[in-house]
Design an enzyme around this catalytic site. Sequence first.
Site, short mmCIF file in Angstrom:
data_model
loop_
_atom_site.label_atom_id
_atom_site.label_comp_id
_atom_site.label_asym_id
_atom_site.label_seq_id
_atom_site.Cartn_x
_atom_site.Cartn_y
_atom_site.Cartn_z
N ASP A 194 0.85 -1.26 -0.18
CA ASP A 194 -0.30 -0.02 0.07
C ASP A 194 0.86 1.23 -0.06
O ASP A 194 0.83 2.07 -0.82
CB ASP A 194 -0.90 -0.11 1.14
CG ASP A 194 -1.71 -1.12 1.43
OD1 ASP A 194 -2.65 -1.48 0.55
OD2 ASP A 194 -1.41 -1.95 2.32
N TYR B 210 4.98 -13.76 1.28
CA TYR B 210 4.47 -14.17 2.60
C TYR B 210 4.70 -15.47 3.11
O TYR B 210 5.42 -16.33 2.48
CB TYR B 210 2.71 -14.06 2.48
CG TYR B 210 2.15 -12.45 2.15
CD1 TYR B 210 2.41 -11.47 2.58
CD2 TYR B 210 1.62 -12.76 0.76
CE1 TYR B 210 1.92 -10.35 1.92
CE2 TYR B 210 1.12 -11.62 -0.06
CZ TYR B 210 1.20 -10.28 0.77
OH TYR B 210 0.83 -9.42 -0.01
N GLN C 228 13.20 1.76 -3.32
CA GLN C 228 12.45 1.44 -4.44
C GLN C 228 13.30 1.16 -5.51
O GLN C 228 13.26 0.43 -6.49
CB GLN C 228 11.17 2.14 -4.55
CG GLN C 228 10.20 1.95 -3.64
CD GLN C 228 8.90 2.58 -4.05
OE1 GLN C 228 9.11 3.73 -4.46
NE2 GLN C 228 7.73 2.28 -3.55
N GLU D 153 0.93 -5.98 -4.24
CA GLU D 153 0.49 -5.25 -5.58
C GLU D 153 1.98 -4.52 -6.11
O GLU D 153 2.39 -4.51 -7.26
CB GLU D 153 -0.58 -4.30 -5.33
CG GLU D 153 -0.84 -3.42 -6.48
CD GLU D 153 -2.08 -2.72 -6.38
OE1 GLU D 153 -3.10 -3.11 -5.86
OE2 GLU D 153 -2.16 -1.62 -6.91
N ASP D 154 2.70 -3.93 -5.26
CA ASP D 154 3.56 -2.89 -5.77
C ASP D 154 4.92 -3.86 -6.35
O ASP D 154 5.24 -3.49 -7.44
CB ASP D 154 4.18 -1.92 -4.54
CG ASP D 154 5.35 -1.18 -5.01
OD1 ASP D 154 4.86 -0.21 -5.92
OD2 ASP D 154 6.39 -1.06 -4.57
N SER D 155 5.30 -4.86 -5.68
CA SER D 155 6.25 -5.61 -6.37
C SER D 155 5.94 -6.64 -7.55
O SER D 155 6.70 -6.81 -8.35
CB SER D 155 6.90 -6.64 -5.20
OG SER D 155 6.04 -7.52 -4.64
#
Length: 376
Positions: A28, A198, A255, A273-275
């Site tokens: 997020d 995870y 990043q 989501e970001d990776s």
Amino acid sequence: MPLPAPATTPPPAAVWDLFCRVIDNHGDLGVCWRLARGLARRGLPVRLWVDDAAALAWMAPQGEPGVTLIHWAGDAATLPALNPGAVVVEAFGCDPPAPFVARMAACAAQGQRPPVWINLEYLSAEAYVERSHRLASPQFSGPGRGLTKWFFYPGFTPATGGLMHDDLPAGSPHEHRAWLQACGWCAAGEWPVSLFCYDNPALSGLLRRLPAWAGGQPVRLLAAPGAAQRQLQAMATAGTLPQGLAITALPWLSQPDYDRLLAGCALNLVRGEDSFARAQLAGAAPMLWQIYPQHDGAHAPKLEAFVRRCTAGATPDLALAVAASQRAINGLGDWPEALPPPAPWAALQARWRDGLRAQTDLVTQLHSFVTGKTLE
């Protein structure tokens, strides 16, 4: 509800207020920081309201000119007395604090133009994204009564808001791999594989197939802090780590450095989501996505929708093999006997990446959409 007290500080012209509530501490905030940075680099001042900015210490240690962090405590009594900017973006439906929304509505009540209110949604390849992108959501009750919120969906097709890809690392995969070696994280001749995941019972199945997939070359697992390192260490201690695999425990990376890591590896395991988005854009390496699990199982059709899109045009055998591996890493199916062959899988990924990069990036699309709303 009475109108809020006048704020003490007028907003700079064209300021964007971006609200982020941290659920997954990396995805997020990672998405929001990239958006804030992208807007600021276009000369648009951003106030990033976030309830937990701790991860920015390693994600973006240099900060960004034009981005101001504001601690969002969730306590109305401590909300900074700031007037809303020209644009308010709530990331992932995080609901800005009611007093702030009331100030937005007060602009209209006082004859001023209210902010353009955007709900930036989660990334998905599902069909509803194209239907819902840019839809209006009039507010008939609550502190924002009378305002309109607009849905804005990132996505993989021209009918969506696209992805953020105007800040990708420059250089060839060879140069990025040389950078990995210069950092001391892998050696020449090793196949670097990044692991960011995870807790995942399916990870061992992937590791057992890596030596054969690498064609006998030694594999170097570049493990992110947290679950990846914890699981690998447990396997090494128990003596269950397959032969031919070596481990490097990475620090948290900024990043830009994480993007270089993705661009230099032979295979990337990513999450959230970001990776996930960056692995598709930064290089041509195949990618396996551990999707954020939903208690109602909504992650399964979301994964299938993505797999259908990214394997379109592949040979049937390759498409089946990629789909099986994506399901297996998520515990949604058994592992195939072998991972998809490296060269065809990388070629498929490169074609998918090139198609995504050819689309207008999300920051440009969002800015254009907001500009259009301010001219109506």
